[in-house]
Design an enzyme around this catalytic site. Sequence first.
Site, PDB file in Angstrom:
ATOM      1  CB  THR A  76      -6.210   6.666   6.059  1.00  0.00           C
ATOM      2  OG1 THR A  76      -6.305   6.649   4.636  1.00  0.00           O
ATOM      3  CG2 THR A  76      -7.584   6.408   6.650  1.00  0.00           C
ATOM      4  N   GLY A 106       0.818  -1.221   0.000  1.00  0.00           N
ATOM      5  CA  GLY A 106       0.000   0.000   0.000  1.00  0.00           C
ATOM      6  C   GLY A 106       0.842   1.258   0.000  1.00  0.00           C
ATOM      7  CG  ASP A 107       0.140   4.024   2.103  1.00  0.00           C
ATOM      8  OD1 ASP A 107      -0.987   4.361   1.697  1.00  0.00           O
ATOM      9  OD2 ASP A 107       0.373   3.653   3.272  1.00  0.00           O
ATOM     10  NE  ARG A 127     -24.929 -15.628   2.648  1.00  0.00           N
ATOM     11  CZ  ARG A 127     -24.976 -16.932   2.821  1.00  0.00           C
ATOM     12  NH1 ARG A 127     -25.464 -17.699   1.883  1.00  0.00           N
ATOM     13  NH2 ARG A 127     -24.538 -17.487   3.936  1.00  0.00           N
ATOM     14  CG  ASP A 156      11.984  11.728  -5.057  1.00  0.00           C
ATOM     15  OD1 ASP A 156      11.266  10.814  -5.530  1.00  0.00           O
ATOM     16  OD2 ASP A 156      11.599  12.489  -4.150  1.00  0.00           O
ATOM     17  N   GLY A 169      -6.023   5.919   1.215  1.00  0.00           N
ATOM     18  CA  GLY A 169      -5.653   7.332   1.258  1.00  0.00           C
ATOM     19  C   GLY A 169      -4.763   7.582   0.060  1.00  0.00           C
ATOM     20  CB  THR A 189      -7.550  -4.701   3.635  1.00  0.00           C
ATOM     21  OG1 THR A 189      -8.765  -3.996   3.889  1.00  0.00           O
ATOM     22  CG2 THR A 189      -7.457  -5.051   2.148  1.00  0.00           C
ATOM     23  NE  ARG A 244       2.275   5.712   4.302  1.00  0.00           N
ATOM     24  CZ  ARG A 244       2.169   6.671   3.380  1.00  0.00           C
ATOM     25  NH1 ARG A 244       3.255   7.179   2.827  1.00  0.00           N
ATOM     26  NH2 ARG A 244       0.999   7.115   3.013  1.00  0.00           N
ATOM     27  CD  GLN A 262      -7.497  -0.847   0.646  1.00  0.00           C
ATOM     28  OE1 GLN A 262      -8.327  -1.329  -0.094  1.00  0.00           O
ATOM     29  NE2 GLN A 262      -7.605   0.383   1.117  1.00  0.00           N
ATOM     30  CE  LYS A 297      -3.023   1.792  -3.886  1.00  0.00           C
ATOM     31  NZ  LYS A 297      -1.959   1.817  -2.862  1.00  0.00           N
ATOM     32  CE  LYS A 331       4.165  11.043  -9.707  1.00  0.00           C
ATOM     33  NZ  LYS A 331       5.165  12.075  -9.636  1.00  0.00           N
TER      34      LYS A 331
END
Length: 428
Positions: free
Chosen positions: A301, A12-13, A142, A334, A40, A238, A306, A223, A16, A18
């Site tokens: 989020t 994750g992070d 359900r 970078d 996020g 998740t 991290r 995710q 995506k 961008k």
Amino acid sequence: MSATVLVGAQWGDEGKGKITDLISGDFDVVCRYGGGANAGHSVVANGHHLALHQIPSGIVHKDVLSVIGNGCIVDPTVILEEIDHLKAEGLDCAGLRISGNAHIVMPWHKDLDGAHEKNLGKNLIGTTKRGIGPCYMDKMNRTGLRMQDMLDPARFREKVEASLAYQNPILEKVYGLPTYSVDAVCEEFAAYAERLNPHIVESGKLLNEELAQGKSILFEGAQATMLDIDHGTYPFVTSSNCTAGGAVTGSGVGPTNIDRVLGVAKAYLTRVGSGPFPTELDLDEGVGKFLLETGHEYGVTTGRKRRCGWYDAVVTKFAAQVNGLTDLAITKLDVLTGLDTIKVCTAYDCDGVEYTTVPEHRALFDAAKPKYIEVPGWTEDITGCKSFDELPKNAQDYIKLIEELSGVKVSFVAVGPDREQTINRFWK
Ligand code: GDP
Ligand code: IMO
Ligand code: MG
């Protein structure tokens, strides 16, 4: 055939948001197919600095249709806040379409998420507490409420009654939490329905009609591969299928419409929440601290730090396999500028057995010790580079190494958060 899936290739992070923003101008539709407000996605473009949780990152392009697919779950409070925020930024959400089959995150789903985590103690998953697990539990059981239920107040009330008949005792007797009254919930949701109902559509029909008219769709994954409920590091995952297959079940578009799958990966690795992470570094010192600070690695989020580590080529190779990647976008190159040498994990030692792909059995992955190769770094500022040739030779070699180890061409290299700070090598 003109559907493309964009998918997180790590934990994750990866950037995506961008990359979705970057390429979505070339598509007619951008569709989210899974997850909810746990996502996020940051978009930095045209002077906007956006953090999107529910709404597809294509929203910045006014000619692109934004769709929230049936595989997603929708928190009305978060999405309405997001719509208001976007409006304040001058971005119109009037055309946003939400699948009637998407499930609703109800207030008790968030309570149950928090309470379950508390009960797990030191074994907690480290969820975003956005009600994701309990909402998908109701879907699979359900017993969930769907966006289409908001269109009919009588049906909505019936469903809330049925849901609270078993959720209230769980809240009260298992977790000692306050319960909900049917009247109060229906009143609260009537206000949400008034604003959201105009956006609710038959999204599967809509997407297939778009394709039939020769329009193109970008599926924006949320995710990531290693957080997928089936293919990730269960139970530290998740509750949805974030991998490319989820784009099919989460949208109602058949798999033969998809001709490209673009994986997004950072030039190093991060993870939020608990679970195995073989190349993890100490955040308090050395390269771990450097990556945290230089990469501003704090969750969009939850604001949590991290966890950071070296690039893991085993994970990307696994992502290539599980998603059928045709292309890779490598972001945050970078951030590595200034390191003397850079380590890349090429295999794991799992209890004496070498693995070059992710072991499927948890005990083996828990035991995985990374095997590294070390390559020289670079010191030149690369944030203004516009072409691959402008990158220092060692940075070029690093990208070529990633390509070789994953077997997938690196079509994009990102050298900064802004839309403009991206090198397009092969994407057309
Ligand atoms: P997502 O969830 O995959 O959309 O990623 P996030 O938005 O949660 O996290 C990625 C972060 O990295 C955001 O703050 C982006 O603005 C930033 N970012 C994306 N690409 C680059 C890059 O190439 N360089 C730098 N320095 N930052 C980037
Ligand atoms: P984007 O789309 C990073 C992680 C949480 C936790 C686990 C389960 O921005 O890449 P959940 O709330 O889904 O039940 O939490 O999954 N997680 C993410 N980590 N990026 C995300 O989304 C995430 N969405 C969930 O930290 O470990
Ligand atoms: Mg994110």
